[in-house]
Design a protein around this motif. Sequence first.
Motif, PDB file in Angstrom:
ATOM      1  N   SER A  36       0.790  -1.247  -0.092  1.00 56.88           N
ATOM      2  CA  SER A  36      -0.184  -0.134  -0.289  1.00 56.88           C
ATOM      3  C   SER A  36       0.758   1.208   0.193  1.00 56.88           C
ATOM      4  O   SER A  36       0.527   2.234  -0.705  1.00 56.88           O
ATOM      5  CB  SER A  36      -1.066   0.165   1.280  1.00 56.88           C
ATOM      6  N   TYR A  38       4.220   1.637  -0.927  1.00 55.04           N
ATOM      7  CA  TYR A  38       5.070   1.872  -2.258  1.00 55.04           C
ATOM      8  C   TYR A  38       4.172   2.199  -3.313  1.00 55.04           C
ATOM      9  O   TYR A  38       4.234   2.671  -4.238  1.00 55.04           O
ATOM     10  CB  TYR A  38       5.788   0.822  -2.486  1.00 55.04           C
ATOM     11  N   SER A  39       2.822   1.750  -3.212  1.00 53.23           N
ATOM     12  CA  SER A  39       1.848   1.834  -4.633  1.00 53.23           C
ATOM     13  C   SER A  39       1.415   3.470  -4.423  1.00 53.23           C
ATOM     14  O   SER A  39       1.076   4.092  -5.258  1.00 53.23           O
ATOM     15  CB  SER A  39       0.603   0.978  -4.567  1.00 53.23           C
ATOM     16  N   LEU A  40       1.130   3.775  -3.136  1.00 52.19           N
ATOM     17  CA  LEU A  40       0.718   5.390  -2.747  1.00 52.19           C
ATOM     18  C   LEU A  40       1.889   6.107  -3.372  1.00 52.19           C
ATOM     19  O   LEU A  40       1.398   7.294  -3.810  1.00 52.19           O
ATOM     20  CB  LEU A  40       0.676   5.395  -1.574  1.00 52.19           C
ATOM     21  N   ILE A  43       1.515   6.317  -7.125  1.00 55.50           N
ATOM     22  CA  ILE A  43       0.313   7.227  -7.403  1.00 55.50           C
ATOM     23  C   ILE A  43       0.787   8.721  -7.284  1.00 55.50           C
ATOM     24  O   ILE A  43       0.499   9.502  -8.403  1.00 55.50           O
ATOM     25  CB  ILE A  43      -0.709   6.951  -6.569  1.00 55.50           C
ATOM     26  N   ILE A  65      -0.870   0.395 -11.079  1.00 57.89           N
ATOM     27  CA  ILE A  65      -0.436   1.089  -9.877  1.00 57.89           C
ATOM     28  C   ILE A  65      -1.611   1.646  -9.054  1.00 57.89           C
ATOM     29  O   ILE A  65      -1.791   1.459  -7.816  1.00 57.89           O
ATOM     30  CB  ILE A  65       0.568   2.332 -10.263  1.00 57.89           C
ATOM     31  N   THR A  68      -3.474  -1.411  -7.429  1.00 60.46           N
ATOM     32  CA  THR A  68      -2.917  -2.081  -6.351  1.00 60.46           C
ATOM     33  C   THR A  68      -3.104  -1.203  -5.043  1.00 60.46           C
ATOM     34  O   THR A  68      -3.285  -1.811  -4.048  1.00 60.46           O
ATOM     35  CB  THR A  68      -1.186  -2.010  -6.943  1.00 60.46           C
ATOM     36  N   PHE A  69      -2.872   0.211  -5.084  1.00 60.86           N
ATOM     37  CA  PHE A  69      -3.060   0.987  -3.852  1.00 60.86           C
ATOM     38  C   PHE A  69      -4.508   0.699  -3.288  1.00 60.86           C
ATOM     39  O   PHE A  69      -4.695   0.740  -2.290  1.00 60.86           O
ATOM     40  CB  PHE A  69      -2.878   2.444  -4.423  1.00 60.86           C
ATOM     41  N   SER A  72      -5.008  -2.738  -2.017  1.00 60.12           N
ATOM     42  CA  SER A  72      -4.064  -3.368  -0.695  1.00 60.12           C
ATOM     43  C   SER A  72      -4.393  -2.461   0.441  1.00 60.12           C
ATOM     44  O   SER A  72      -4.720  -2.963   1.504  1.00 60.12           O
ATOM     45  CB  SER A  72      -2.680  -2.928  -1.230  1.00 60.12           C
ATOM     46  N   THR A  73      -5.113  -1.297   0.152  1.00 59.41           N
ATOM     47  CA  THR A  73      -5.368  -0.196   1.290  1.00 59.41           C
ATOM     48  C   THR A  73      -6.845  -0.698   1.881  1.00 59.41           C
ATOM     49  O   THR A  73      -6.937  -0.807   3.172  1.00 59.41           O
ATOM     50  CB  THR A  73      -5.526   1.085   0.795  1.00 59.41           C
ATOM     51  N   SER A  89      -5.843   3.822   6.838  1.00 59.08           N
ATOM     52  CA  SER A  89      -6.489   3.162   5.570  1.00 59.08           C
ATOM     53  C   SER A  89      -7.969   3.310   5.617  1.00 59.08           C
ATOM     54  O   SER A  89      -8.649   3.338   4.372  1.00 59.08           O
ATOM     55  CB  SER A  89      -6.209   1.715   5.655  1.00 59.08           C
TER      56      SER A  89
END
Length: 213
Positions: A36, A38-40, A43, A65, A68-69, A72-73, A89
């Motif tokens: 979460s 790293y995907s943030l 973004i 991307i 994924t965020f 995962s969040t 979250s």
Amino acid sequence: MMTFLVLISIILGISLVLILTKPDFPKLEKIIKRISFYSLIGIVICALLLAFDFRFKGKYTTSIIGLTFLISTIILFGLTKKIQTKILSGFLAIPLVIFGISSLIWEMPIIFFYLLAMPFNPPKAKFEIDKKHNIEVRDGGFMACGESLFITESTLLILDKIKHVGNNSCVIGINKIETLSFKENDVEFLIYHNGKTEFENPYKYQPEIKNVW
């Protein structure tokens, strides 16, 4: 758009099950938290690039991307037992739940999901102009009567620079674009579409393009 709504609904359902069952998976939680985070960052980078008309290469890179965020969040919200993580979250998960439920009885929340997904939507189609330039067909949005055309230039190995955005006079269902001419002061494309509008098929599109060469 429907695929996006179904996917978010499934993930929200999984998150709800996790909240109700209260499982204890600290290692999994740690992994999802990192994904979460790293995907943030991804973004944020995508947003900064878009502000300067850049996109990552690849049809689905930005979409992956963003999804994924989101995934995962939302899962992290249901999995974690830590108050701080739950609050952070929850800033994403709780509004999605509220808008998701209200969209069942009201159409306006669907616009929220549309605007949320639109920057990360992949192009409907992509055609090569020359070795350095491509033309993409993208959703024109609520206010557009047709699909939008993005002319991009390959740059910096992993990035495409958006050089021109234009509307093709309400033509929809574009399935093929041929480049007739791509020179300064002489740009012409032949657009093949589904024929559901009054425009001829194929349709000659001659945009006024500046700052490409």
